[in-house]
Design a protein around this motif. Sequence first.
Motif, mmCIF file in Angstrom:
data_model
loop_
_atom_site.group_PDB
_atom_site.id
_atom_site.type_symbol
_atom_site.label_atom_id
_atom_site.label_comp_id
_atom_site.label_asym_id
_atom_site.label_seq_id
_atom_site.Cartn_x
_atom_site.Cartn_y
_atom_site.Cartn_z
ATOM 1 N N LEU A 118 94.051 28.230 75.197
ATOM 2 C CA LEU A 118 94.988 28.536 74.386
ATOM 3 C C LEU A 118 96.427 28.126 74.861
ATOM 4 O O LEU A 118 96.557 28.348 75.934
ATOM 5 C CB LEU A 118 94.647 29.982 73.759
ATOM 6 N N ASN A 119 97.445 28.012 73.809
ATOM 7 C CA ASN A 119 98.877 28.055 74.261
ATOM 8 C C ASN A 119 99.710 28.509 73.252
ATOM 9 O O ASN A 119 99.206 28.810 72.135
ATOM 10 C CB ASN A 119 99.172 26.366 74.764
ATOM 11 N N LYS A 120 100.926 28.400 73.470
ATOM 12 C CA LYS A 120 101.978 29.387 72.498
ATOM 13 C C LYS A 120 101.928 28.524 71.146
ATOM 14 O O LYS A 120 102.311 29.309 70.044
ATOM 15 C CB LYS A 120 103.310 29.053 72.909
ATOM 16 N N THR A 121 101.665 27.045 70.957
ATOM 17 C CA THR A 121 101.633 26.686 69.629
ATOM 18 C C THR A 121 100.505 26.807 68.908
ATOM 19 O O THR A 121 100.375 26.479 67.779
ATOM 20 C CB THR A 121 102.134 25.181 70.072
ATOM 21 N N VAL A 122 99.444 27.146 69.189
ATOM 22 C CA VAL A 122 97.931 27.372 68.525
ATOM 23 C C VAL A 122 98.218 28.450 67.759
ATOM 24 O O VAL A 122 98.233 29.571 67.990
ATOM 25 C CB VAL A 122 96.746 27.574 69.426
ATOM 26 N N GLY A 123 97.734 28.193 66.402
ATOM 27 C CA GLY A 123 97.702 29.146 65.313
ATOM 28 C C GLY A 123 96.461 29.681 65.232
ATOM 29 O O GLY A 123 95.267 29.533 66.293
ATOM 30 N N LEU A 124 96.258 30.743 64.301
ATOM 31 C CA LEU A 124 94.974 31.755 64.467
ATOM 32 C C LEU A 124 93.707 30.852 64.049
ATOM 33 O O LEU A 124 92.622 30.927 64.784
ATOM 34 C CB LEU A 124 95.072 32.853 63.439
ATOM 35 N N LYS A 125 94.023 30.148 63.217
ATOM 36 C CA LYS A 125 92.868 29.132 62.519
ATOM 37 C C LYS A 125 92.396 28.287 63.645
ATOM 38 O O LYS A 125 90.961 28.230 64.037
ATOM 39 C CB LYS A 125 93.089 28.590 61.137
ATOM 40 N N GLU A 126 93.168 27.699 64.381
ATOM 41 C CA GLU A 126 92.719 26.674 65.285
ATOM 42 C C GLU A 126 92.256 27.428 66.292
ATOM 43 O O GLU A 126 91.214 26.785 67.176
ATOM 44 C CB GLU A 126 94.021 25.738 65.711
ATOM 45 N N ALA A 127 92.802 28.632 66.798
ATOM 46 C CA ALA A 127 92.322 29.296 68.160
ATOM 47 C C ALA A 127 90.846 29.855 67.646
ATOM 48 O O ALA A 127 90.245 29.880 68.652
ATOM 49 C CB ALA A 127 93.387 30.490 68.207
ATOM 50 N N THR A 128 90.590 30.268 66.558
ATOM 51 C CA THR A 128 89.381 30.804 66.173
ATOM 52 C C THR A 128 88.396 29.703 66.258
ATOM 53 O O THR A 128 87.206 29.757 66.916
ATOM 54 C CB THR A 128 89.382 31.092 64.700
ATOM 55 N N ARG A 129 88.479 28.310 66.036
ATOM 56 C CA ARG A 129 87.964 27.192 65.950
ATOM 57 C C ARG A 129 87.567 26.953 67.676
ATOM 58 O O ARG A 129 86.341 26.764 68.039
ATOM 59 C CB ARG A 129 88.545 25.893 65.313
ATOM 60 N N ILE A 130 88.690 26.962 68.339
ATOM 61 C CA ILE A 130 88.540 26.520 69.778
ATOM 62 C C ILE A 130 87.643 27.426 70.749
ATOM 63 O O ILE A 130 86.678 27.292 71.511
ATOM 64 C CB ILE A 130 89.810 26.538 70.533
ATOM 65 N N LEU A 131 88.006 29.015 70.261
ATOM 66 C CA LEU A 131 87.077 30.165 70.870
ATOM 67 C C LEU A 131 85.687 30.177 70.348
ATOM 68 O O LEU A 131 84.719 30.406 71.410
ATOM 69 C CB LEU A 131 87.618 31.353 70.707
ATOM 70 N N ASN A 132 85.405 29.711 69.173
ATOM 71 C CA ASN A 132 83.976 29.666 68.739
ATOM 72 C C ASN A 132 83.208 28.283 69.484
ATOM 73 O O ASN A 132 82.149 28.638 69.765
ATOM 74 C CB ASN A 132 83.997 29.295 67.195
ATOM 75 N N ASN A 133 84.013 27.272 69.725
ATOM 76 C CA ASN A 133 83.359 26.237 70.340
ATOM 77 C C ASN A 133 82.842 26.445 71.902
ATOM 78 O O ASN A 133 81.851 26.322 72.496
ATOM 79 C CB ASN A 133 84.014 25.040 70.166
ATOM 80 N N ILE A 134 84.038 27.143 72.344
ATOM 81 C CA ILE A 134 83.691 27.745 73.843
ATOM 82 C C ILE A 134 82.579 28.747 74.124
ATOM 83 O O ILE A 134 81.705 28.339 74.835
ATOM 84 C CB ILE A 134 84.974 28.167 74.444
ATOM 85 N N SER A 135 82.458 29.593 73.122
ATOM 86 C CA SER A 135 81.254 30.598 73.214
ATOM 87 C C SER A 135 79.873 30.211 72.751
ATOM 88 O O SER A 135 79.042 30.537 73.193
ATOM 89 C CB SER A 135 81.803 31.801 72.258
ATOM 90 N N LEU A 136 80.062 29.012 71.894
ATOM 91 C CA LEU A 136 78.580 28.477 71.516
ATOM 92 C C LEU A 136 78.227 27.154 72.381
ATOM 93 O O LEU A 136 77.162 26.855 72.420
ATOM 94 C CB LEU A 136 78.749 27.907 70.145
ATOM 95 N N GLU A 137 79.164 26.549 73.388
ATOM 96 C CA GLU A 137 78.715 25.426 74.225
ATOM 97 C C GLU A 137 77.823 25.934 75.171
ATOM 98 O O GLU A 137 77.631 27.233 75.362
ATOM 99 C CB GLU A 137 79.954 24.979 74.593
ATOM 100 N N SER A 138 76.975 25.133 75.711
ATOM 101 C CA SER A 138 75.938 25.115 76.718
ATOM 102 C C SER A 138 76.734 25.789 77.976
ATOM 103 O O SER A 138 77.731 25.384 78.338
ATOM 104 C CB SER A 138 75.168 23.920 76.880
ATOM 105 N N PHE A 139 75.969 26.571 78.641
ATOM 106 C CA PHE A 139 76.542 27.183 79.823
ATOM 107 C C PHE A 139 75.298 27.472 80.930
ATOM 108 O O PHE A 139 74.158 27.573 80.504
ATOM 109 C CB PHE A 139 77.325 28.444 79.468
#
Length: 175
Positions: free
Chosen positions: A85-106
């Motif tokens: 995340l960075n200062k310019t990321v809005g809530l909707k975009e941050a939700t998408r980014i973190l959902n992708n991170i949490s669901l990706e293969s690990f």
Amino acid sequence: MPAYHSTFLSESDTSNRTVGNMVLLPFKTKFRGPSYPTEQEYDIVEEVLDLFRANSFFKNFEIKGPADRVLIYGILFVSECLSKLNKTVGLKEATRILNNISLESFALPGDIGFPLSSMYLPPANKNEAELLRGYLQQLRQELSDRLLKRIYVASDVPSKYWLAFSKRRFMNKSL
């Protein structure tokens, strides 16, 4: 000053299931997975978020029990989320980014790409591996959801007090 340890160390010995040397603690969640829900307000997810900023300053961490391993994994995951995340990321975009991170293969303990292999024992069999994967996936989803609620408290702009920790590396490790 020593690092802060999990308050669930005493619970991890008796009532919860252990996979490898990591305990599967219950937590409040709306996501599907092997963790059974609890009625307690303070669970391991809240503890990870509460202790993240204080523990992120430490390069050494003495593991006192299986609950500390869950705490370490959670802190490293929160650190990974904040780095995306960075200062310019809005809530909707941050939700998408973190959902992708949490669901990706690990990687799991015992896998080649797992960064903490020296501290975690691998699961004993394939069933335990699938149980641990499901638990960690559920933990990652709940952590990212609650993290968003803490970062975006009042507006569509992330809190600078959380983003300031995006460059800190707990134990000089990252997932």
